[in-house]
Design a protein around this motif. Structure first.
Motif, PDB file in Angstrom:
ATOM      1  N   SER A 151       0.827  -1.212   0.000  1.00  0.00           N
ATOM      2  CA  SER A 151       0.000   0.000   0.000  1.00  0.00           C
ATOM      3  C   SER A 151       0.857   1.256   0.000  1.00  0.00           C
ATOM      4  O   SER A 151       0.558   2.230  -0.696  1.00  0.00           O
ATOM      5  CB  SER A 151      -0.916   0.016   1.231  1.00  0.00           C
ATOM      6  OG  SER A 151      -1.747  -1.101   1.234  1.00  0.00           O
ATOM      7  N   VAL A 152       1.930   1.239   0.762  1.00  0.00           N
ATOM      8  CA  VAL A 152       2.835   2.384   0.803  1.00  0.00           C
ATOM      9  C   VAL A 152       3.503   2.561  -0.556  1.00  0.00           C
ATOM     10  O   VAL A 152       3.702   3.686  -1.030  1.00  0.00           O
ATOM     11  CB  VAL A 152       3.882   2.214   1.931  1.00  0.00           C
ATOM     12  CG1 VAL A 152       4.914   3.320   1.894  1.00  0.00           C
ATOM     13  CG2 VAL A 152       3.189   2.189   3.275  1.00  0.00           C
ATOM     14  N   THR A 153       3.828   1.455  -1.223  1.00  0.00           N
ATOM     15  CA  THR A 153       4.434   1.526  -2.555  1.00  0.00           C
ATOM     16  C   THR A 153       3.460   2.134  -3.565  1.00  0.00           C
ATOM     17  O   THR A 153       3.864   2.927  -4.416  1.00  0.00           O
ATOM     18  CB  THR A 153       4.886   0.128  -3.012  1.00  0.00           C
ATOM     19  OG1 THR A 153       5.780  -0.401  -2.042  1.00  0.00           O
ATOM     20  CG2 THR A 153       5.557   0.176  -4.353  1.00  0.00           C
ATOM     21  N   VAL A 154       2.189   1.807  -3.464  1.00  0.00           N
ATOM     22  CA  VAL A 154       1.183   2.387  -4.363  1.00  0.00           C
ATOM     23  C   VAL A 154       1.102   3.898  -4.156  1.00  0.00           C
ATOM     24  O   VAL A 154       1.054   4.669  -5.122  1.00  0.00           O
ATOM     25  CB  VAL A 154      -0.195   1.719  -4.152  1.00  0.00           C
ATOM     26  CG1 VAL A 154      -1.297   2.495  -4.862  1.00  0.00           C
ATOM     27  CG2 VAL A 154      -0.167   0.286  -4.613  1.00  0.00           C
ATOM     28  N   VAL A 155       1.112   4.334  -2.893  1.00  0.00           N
ATOM     29  CA  VAL A 155       1.093   5.773  -2.605  1.00  0.00           C
ATOM     30  C   VAL A 155       2.329   6.444  -3.190  1.00  0.00           C
ATOM     31  O   VAL A 155       2.246   7.514  -3.797  1.00  0.00           O
ATOM     32  CB  VAL A 155       0.998   6.020  -1.080  1.00  0.00           C
ATOM     33  CG1 VAL A 155       1.131   7.494  -0.747  1.00  0.00           C
ATOM     34  CG2 VAL A 155      -0.304   5.473  -0.532  1.00  0.00           C
ATOM     35  N   LEU A 156       3.482   5.802  -3.025  1.00  0.00           N
ATOM     36  CA  LEU A 156       4.730   6.339  -3.565  1.00  0.00           C
ATOM     37  C   LEU A 156       4.669   6.445  -5.086  1.00  0.00           C
ATOM     38  O   LEU A 156       5.069   7.463  -5.658  1.00  0.00           O
ATOM     39  CB  LEU A 156       5.907   5.457  -3.153  1.00  0.00           C
ATOM     40  CG  LEU A 156       7.246   5.793  -3.789  1.00  0.00           C
ATOM     41  CD1 LEU A 156       7.778   7.094  -3.238  1.00  0.00           C
ATOM     42  CD2 LEU A 156       8.237   4.679  -3.575  1.00  0.00           C
ATOM     43  N   ILE A 157       4.156   5.429  -5.749  1.00  0.00           N
ATOM     44  CA  ILE A 157       4.056   5.436  -7.215  1.00  0.00           C
ATOM     45  C   ILE A 157       3.163   6.582  -7.682  1.00  0.00           C
ATOM     46  O   ILE A 157       3.518   7.325  -8.600  1.00  0.00           O
ATOM     47  CB  ILE A 157       3.543   4.074  -7.733  1.00  0.00           C
ATOM     48  CG1 ILE A 157       4.605   3.007  -7.539  1.00  0.00           C
ATOM     49  CG2 ILE A 157       3.123   4.164  -9.188  1.00  0.00           C
ATOM     50  CD1 ILE A 157       4.113   1.599  -7.805  1.00  0.00           C
ATOM     51  N   VAL A 158       2.017   6.744  -7.045  1.00  0.00           N
ATOM     52  CA  VAL A 158       1.096   7.819  -7.428  1.00  0.00           C
ATOM     53  C   VAL A 158       1.757   9.182  -7.241  1.00  0.00           C
ATOM     54  O   VAL A 158       1.699  10.045  -8.125  1.00  0.00           O
ATOM     55  CB  VAL A 158      -0.216   7.728  -6.615  1.00  0.00           C
ATOM     56  CG1 VAL A 158      -1.057   8.977  -6.776  1.00  0.00           C
ATOM     57  CG2 VAL A 158      -1.010   6.499  -7.024  1.00  0.00           C
TER      58      VAL A 158
END
Length: 181
Positions: free
Chosen positions: A82-89
């Motif tokens: 989930s943190v990686t998805v936030v980072l990607i966005v």
């Protein structure tokens, strides 16, 4: 819980989160207006602006879903995916806006100095420009997902920052400075 204990702390907390909410509301209204007006909807310049505003809206929603609960509780609540998805966005939005600004400036220059040529631009040209800077921003985001460089979310201050414990972070810091200049 990490809620502010005094009035000034609460006021700071509210002001800190009211800004993105205001940007979210104005962004939604602008995207709606750009979509509703046919003359603006068919212009390549406003196609680019609409995409950038949609990226801002997505970033605010995803960022608040992650950051606000973490800040209130005072620890990381989400798993690494989930943190990686936030980072990607956040990174795709960051690089897309950095790369879109020179393109918007070039279109502005073209509209002033070659207005006939600017009027010949069609919506397909706008989509091609959007495809160009979005694909470049994805390519610039991919290395941040590797072990060589990346970001870290600091729960203490509720902010994202470069992770200087990784060797490639110094290069990405310089790249960001060059793109900003």
């Amino acid at each position: 819980l990490m809620l502010p204990p005094d009035f000034l702390g609460w006021l700071t907390f509210i002001v800190k989160h009211a800004g993105p909410i205001l940007v979210f509301i104005i962004g939604c209204l602008c995207v709606y207006a750009l979509h509703r007006v046919p003359d603006l909807r068919s212009t390549p310049l406003f196609c680019i602006v609409r995409v950038l505003m949609i990226l801002d809206i997505i970033n605010i929603v995803v960022g608040n879903i992650h950051d606000l609960p973490d800040e209130i509780v005072g620890r990381e609540l989400f798993d690494s995916v989930s943190v990686t998805v936030v980072l990607i966005v956040q990174c795709i939005r960051w690089f897309a806006q950095l790369l879109a600004l020179p393109m918007l400036s070039s279109l502005h220059f073209l509209s002033l100095h070659r207005p006939v040529r600017f009027r010949k631009l069609r919506l397909a040209h706008g989509y091609a420009i959007v495809t160009l800077f979005m694909s470049m921003s994805v390519l610039l985001t991919v290395p941040l997902l590797t072990e060589c460089c990346g970001f870290t979310y600091y729960v203490d201050g509720a902010f994202w920052a470069f992770d200087f414990g990784k060797p490639g972070t110094a290069l990405y810091t310089q790249l960001n400075l060059v793109l900003q200049v």
